[in-house]
Design a protein around this motif. Structure first.
Motif, PDB file in Angstrom:
ATOM      1  N   ALA A  44      89.243  34.987  65.407  1.00 27.09           N
ATOM      2  CA  ALA A  44      90.574  34.465  65.118  1.00 27.09           C
ATOM      3  C   ALA A  44      90.621  32.954  65.294  1.00 27.09           C
ATOM      4  O   ALA A  44      91.201  32.224  64.477  1.00 27.09           O
ATOM      5  N   GLN A  45      90.002  32.451  66.365  1.00 27.32           N
ATOM      6  CA  GLN A  45      89.981  31.009  66.602  1.00 27.32           C
ATOM      7  C   GLN A  45      89.235  30.280  65.497  1.00 27.32           C
ATOM      8  O   GLN A  45      89.664  29.207  65.037  1.00 27.32           O
ATOM      9  N   SER A  46      88.127  30.847  65.034  1.00 30.01           N
ATOM     10  CA  SER A  46      87.360  30.190  63.977  1.00 30.01           C
ATOM     11  C   SER A  46      88.154  30.121  62.678  1.00 30.01           C
ATOM     12  O   SER A  46      88.075  29.134  61.944  1.00 30.01           O
ATOM     13  N   LYS A  47      88.942  31.164  62.391  1.00 28.44           N
ATOM     14  CA  LYS A  47      89.728  31.161  61.157  1.00 28.44           C
ATOM     15  C   LYS A  47      90.963  30.265  61.282  1.00 28.44           C
ATOM     16  O   LYS A  47      91.401  29.671  60.290  1.00 28.44           O
ATOM     17  N   LEU A  48      91.504  30.160  62.493  1.00 30.67           N
ATOM     18  CA  LEU A  48      92.567  29.172  62.707  1.00 30.67           C
ATOM     19  C   LEU A  48      92.003  27.776  62.493  1.00 30.67           C
ATOM     20  O   LEU A  48      92.642  26.917  61.864  1.00 30.67           O
ATOM     21  N   ALA A  49      90.799  27.540  62.992  1.00 34.58           N
ATOM     22  CA  ALA A  49      90.159  26.233  62.803  1.00 34.58           C
ATOM     23  C   ALA A  49      89.960  25.929  61.330  1.00 34.58           C
ATOM     24  O   ALA A  49      90.111  24.775  60.898  1.00 34.58           O
ATOM     25  N   ASN A  50      89.629  26.941  60.525  1.00 35.33           N
ATOM     26  CA  ASN A  50      89.477  26.739  59.084  1.00 35.33           C
ATOM     27  C   ASN A  50      90.756  26.196  58.464  1.00 35.33           C
ATOM     28  O   ASN A  50      90.727  25.239  57.667  1.00 35.33           O
ATOM     29  N   LEU A  51      91.887  26.780  58.816  1.00 34.66           N
ATOM     30  CA  LEU A  51      93.159  26.333  58.246  1.00 34.66           C
ATOM     31  C   LEU A  51      93.553  24.957  58.764  1.00 34.66           C
ATOM     32  O   LEU A  51      94.050  24.111  58.006  1.00 34.66           O
ATOM     33  N   THR A 102      88.252  15.387  65.526  1.00 32.34           N
ATOM     34  CA  THR A 102      87.447  14.491  66.357  1.00 32.34           C
ATOM     35  C   THR A 102      86.306  15.243  67.027  1.00 32.34           C
ATOM     36  O   THR A 102      85.150  14.779  67.031  1.00 32.34           O
ATOM     37  N   VAL A 103      86.610  16.393  67.598  1.00 30.60           N
ATOM     38  CA  VAL A 103      85.580  17.204  68.250  1.00 30.60           C
ATOM     39  C   VAL A 103      84.534  17.666  67.233  1.00 30.60           C
ATOM     40  O   VAL A 103      83.332  17.659  67.521  1.00 30.60           O
ATOM     41  N   GLU A 154      82.177  14.918  66.474  1.00 29.44           N
ATOM     42  CA  GLU A 154      81.259  14.697  67.589  1.00 29.44           C
ATOM     43  C   GLU A 154      80.170  15.763  67.643  1.00 29.44           C
ATOM     44  O   GLU A 154      78.988  15.462  67.873  1.00 29.44           O
ATOM     45  N   LEU A 155      80.534  17.011  67.430  1.00 24.50           N
ATOM     46  CA  LEU A 155      79.577  18.108  67.531  1.00 24.50           C
ATOM     47  C   LEU A 155      78.594  18.138  66.367  1.00 24.50           C
ATOM     48  O   LEU A 155      77.430  18.508  66.542  1.00 24.50           O
ATOM     49  N   THR A 156      79.050  17.769  65.173  1.00 23.70           N
ATOM     50  CA  THR A 156      78.189  17.847  63.986  1.00 23.70           C
ATOM     51  C   THR A 156      77.507  16.532  63.653  1.00 23.70           C
ATOM     52  O   THR A 156      76.489  16.513  62.935  1.00 23.70           O
ATOM     53  N   GLY A 157      78.071  15.421  64.136  1.00 22.96           N
ATOM     54  CA  GLY A 157      77.541  14.111  63.765  1.00 22.96           C
ATOM     55  C   GLY A 157      77.913  13.706  62.363  1.00 22.96           C
ATOM     56  O   GLY A 157      77.372  12.731  61.819  1.00 22.96           O
ATOM     57  N   VAL A 158      78.858  14.408  61.739  1.00 24.15           N
ATOM     58  CA  VAL A 158      79.309  14.089  60.382  1.00 24.15           C
ATOM     59  C   VAL A 158      80.699  13.478  60.457  1.00 24.15           C
ATOM     60  O   VAL A 158      81.636  14.088  60.977  1.00 24.15           O
ATOM     61  N   GLY A 164      79.963  24.571  60.483  1.00 21.49           N
ATOM     62  CA  GLY A 164      79.038  24.501  59.350  1.00 21.49           C
ATOM     63  C   GLY A 164      79.725  24.021  58.093  1.00 21.49           C
ATOM     64  O   GLY A 164      79.217  23.145  57.379  1.00 21.49           O
ATOM     65  N   HIS A 165      80.897  24.579  57.826  1.00 17.41           N
ATOM     66  CA  HIS A 165      81.642  24.159  56.629  1.00 17.41           C
ATOM     67  C   HIS A 165      82.201  22.753  56.771  1.00 17.41           C
ATOM     68  O   HIS A 165      82.257  21.993  55.800  1.00 17.41           O
ATOM     69  N   PHE A 166      82.645  22.396  57.972  1.00 19.60           N
ATOM     70  CA  PHE A 166      83.130  21.029  58.209  1.00 19.60           C
ATOM     71  C   PHE A 166      82.036  20.030  57.849  1.00 19.60           C
ATOM     72  O   PHE A 166      82.271  19.053  57.120  1.00 19.60           O
ATOM     73  N   ALA A 167      80.827  20.276  58.355  1.00 22.29           N
ATOM     74  CA  ALA A 167      79.723  19.354  58.110  1.00 22.29           C
ATOM     75  C   ALA A 167      79.326  19.335  56.638  1.00 22.29           C
ATOM     76  O   ALA A 167      79.142  18.263  56.043  1.00 22.29           O
ATOM     77  N   PHE A 168      79.199  20.503  56.035  1.00 24.07           N
ATOM     78  CA  PHE A 168      78.756  20.561  54.643  1.00 24.07           C
ATOM     79  C   PHE A 168      79.773  19.882  53.720  1.00 24.07           C
ATOM     80  O   PHE A 168      79.398  19.124  52.813  1.00 24.07           O
ATOM     81  N   THR A 169      81.050  20.141  53.950  1.00 26.88           N
ATOM     82  CA  THR A 169      82.085  19.511  53.125  1.00 26.88           C
ATOM     83  C   THR A 169      82.000  17.996  53.212  1.00 26.88           C
ATOM     84  O   THR A 169      82.059  17.290  52.194  1.00 26.88           O
ATOM     85  N   GLY A 170      81.857  17.491  54.424  1.00 28.20           N
ATOM     86  CA  GLY A 170      81.772  16.043  54.580  1.00 28.20           C
ATOM     87  C   GLY A 170      80.570  15.443  53.889  1.00 28.20           C
ATOM     88  O   GLY A 170      80.646  14.342  53.326  1.00 28.20           O
ATOM     89  N   LEU A 171      79.459  16.171  53.886  1.00 30.32           N
ATOM     90  CA  LEU A 171      78.217  15.647  53.333  1.00 30.32           C
ATOM     91  C   LEU A 171      78.166  15.713  51.799  1.00 30.32           C
ATOM     92  O   LEU A 171      77.367  15.003  51.184  1.00 30.32           O
ATOM     93  N   VAL A 172      79.012  16.554  51.192  1.00 31.31           N
ATOM     94  CA  VAL A 172      79.022  16.629  49.718  1.00 31.31           C
ATOM     95  C   VAL A 172      80.317  16.092  49.120  1.00 31.31           C
ATOM     96  O   VAL A 172      80.489  16.098  47.906  1.00 31.31           O
ATOM     97  N   LEU A 173      81.208  15.597  49.963  1.00 34.64           N
ATOM     98  CA  LEU A 173      82.515  15.168  49.467  1.00 34.64           C
ATOM     99  C   LEU A 173      82.406  14.079  48.411  1.00 34.64           C
ATOM    100  O   LEU A 173      83.248  13.995  47.504  1.00 34.64           O
ATOM    101  N   GLU A 174      81.372  13.251  48.503  1.00 32.90           N
ATOM    102  CA  GLU A 174      81.210  12.187  47.510  1.00 32.90           C
ATOM    103  C   GLU A 174      81.057  12.739  46.097  1.00 32.90           C
ATOM    104  O   GLU A 174      81.335  12.037  45.115  1.00 32.90           O
ATOM    105  N   LEU A 175      80.617  13.994  45.978  1.00 29.76           N
ATOM    106  CA  LEU A 175      80.454  14.612  44.660  1.00 29.76           C
ATOM    107  C   LEU A 175      81.780  15.075  44.072  1.00 29.76           C
ATOM    108  O   LEU A 175      81.861  15.354  42.876  1.00 29.76           O
ATOM    109  N   LEU A 176      82.817  15.161  44.891  1.00 25.04           N
ATOM    110  CA  LEU A 176      84.120  15.654  44.445  1.00 25.04           C
ATOM    111  C   LEU A 176      85.164  14.567  44.317  1.00 25.04           C
ATOM    112  O   LEU A 176      86.048  14.649  43.463  1.00 25.04           O
TER     113      LEU A 176
END
Length: 299
Positions: free
Chosen positions: A172-179, A287-288, A291-295, A119-131
């Motif tokens: 734990a895996q989700s938080k590792l993915a965050n970093l 990459t994954v 693919e999963l988010t389409g962003v 969710g955060h991966f997709a949202f960040t990519g979609l608003v990155l132009e604002l930053l």
């Protein structure tokens, strides 16, 4: 001297978007930014709770409906943000769920991986132009010391925990993915020569609602052995606040409490576990995630 909320520089004229800001670390982070003069966008799934939080915070606060467990909601929220704001100075990816029973998001992803990372991966990519063209802009990712429990790294063979589900390991895996996302994003931002940078923080063990899904037996252990050492959410929020606002903070910095086992304390620089720095795994996760988010962004 410890770094405290008094060290947050004046934020007047800046716009900060904080996900999951209706309670806990997100609310306390938003409250300090608002007191220091920022316009703070509370990006939350439950707008009723978000309105109550905005009333408590005061200052210049605005609401944005965002459910990170739904890519449709993520896209709609990003579109609204792009329509409303000419820029963002801070994006603080705070929202998350912890140790839930096995559930799936609206898009069929395991809930913790889907919410906390995708969710955060997709949202960040979609608003990155604002930053990206805003001097001093930052993306701050909320991690957790629990990422150290994912000792074997991200399980790419079973990302959605379909073969077996351990709620603590999934968290734990989700938080590792965050970093891993933060380090990957930083590398891409640097290569693109934009003005945005990326950092991370974790709040230690703070009194919040995040642990409400922890199994009863572990809640008992928590109450007896850990809770006495926990810190208020306002103290835990100092870690993301330092990552977001300290003029001396640099891309890739990771802040956590300075106390024993990083449970509580004042925000200082910390080192992420070795798997978080695996660049090949970071690229694979990126990459994954695309693919999963389409962003897709910052290739």
């Amino acid at each position: 001297m410890p770094w405290t909320a008094a060290d947050v520089p004046d934020q007047s004229g800046r716009i900060a978007l904080v996900t999951g800001a209706s309670s806990g670390i997100g609310l306390e982070t938003a409250a300090v930014l608002a007191r220091r003069g920022a316009t703070v966008v509370l990006a939350c799934r439950d707008l009723t709770r978000a309105r109550a939080a905005a009333e408590r915070i005061g200052g210049r606060t605005e609401l944005l409906e965002l459910d990170l467990a739904s890519l449709e909601s993520v896209r709609a929220a990003a579109e609204q943000a792009r329509e409303r704001y000419g820029r963002l100075d801070l994006l603080i990816n705070n929202a998350g769920v912890m140790a839930t029973p096995r559930r799936t998001t609206a898009d069929g992803f395991e809930l913790q991986f889907g919410t906390n990372h995708l969710g955060h991966f997709a949202f960040t990519g979609l608003v990155l132009e604002l930053l990206r063209d805003v001097p001093g802009s930052r993306v701050v990712v909320l991690g957790s010391s629990a990422h150290r429990l994912a000792r074997r790294g991200v399980d790419f063979a079973d990302l959605q925990s379909e073969r077996g589900y351990n709620r603590v390991q999934a968290y734990a895996q989700s938080k590792l993915a965050n970093l891993m996302f933060m380090y990957s994003l930083l590398r891409r931002l640097t290569a693109a020569d934009v003005r945005t940078t990326a950092l991370a923080a974790h709040p230690g063990f703070s009194h919040t609602e995040l642990t409400r899904h922890v199994p009863a037996v572990l809640q008992g252990v928590e109450r007896i052995a850990i809770a006495p050492f926990a810190q208020p959410a306002a103290r835990g929020a100092l870690c993301p606040l330092r990552a977001a606002t300290d003029p001396g903070a640099m891309g890739g910095h990771y802040y956590g409490p300075d106390g024993p086992f990083e449970v509580r304390g004042w925000p200082v620089l910390k080192s992420a576990a070795v798997p978080a720095h695996d660049e090949a795994a970071q690229q694979r996760l990126w990459t994954v995630s695309e693919e999963l988010t389409g962003v897709r962004y910052l290739s």
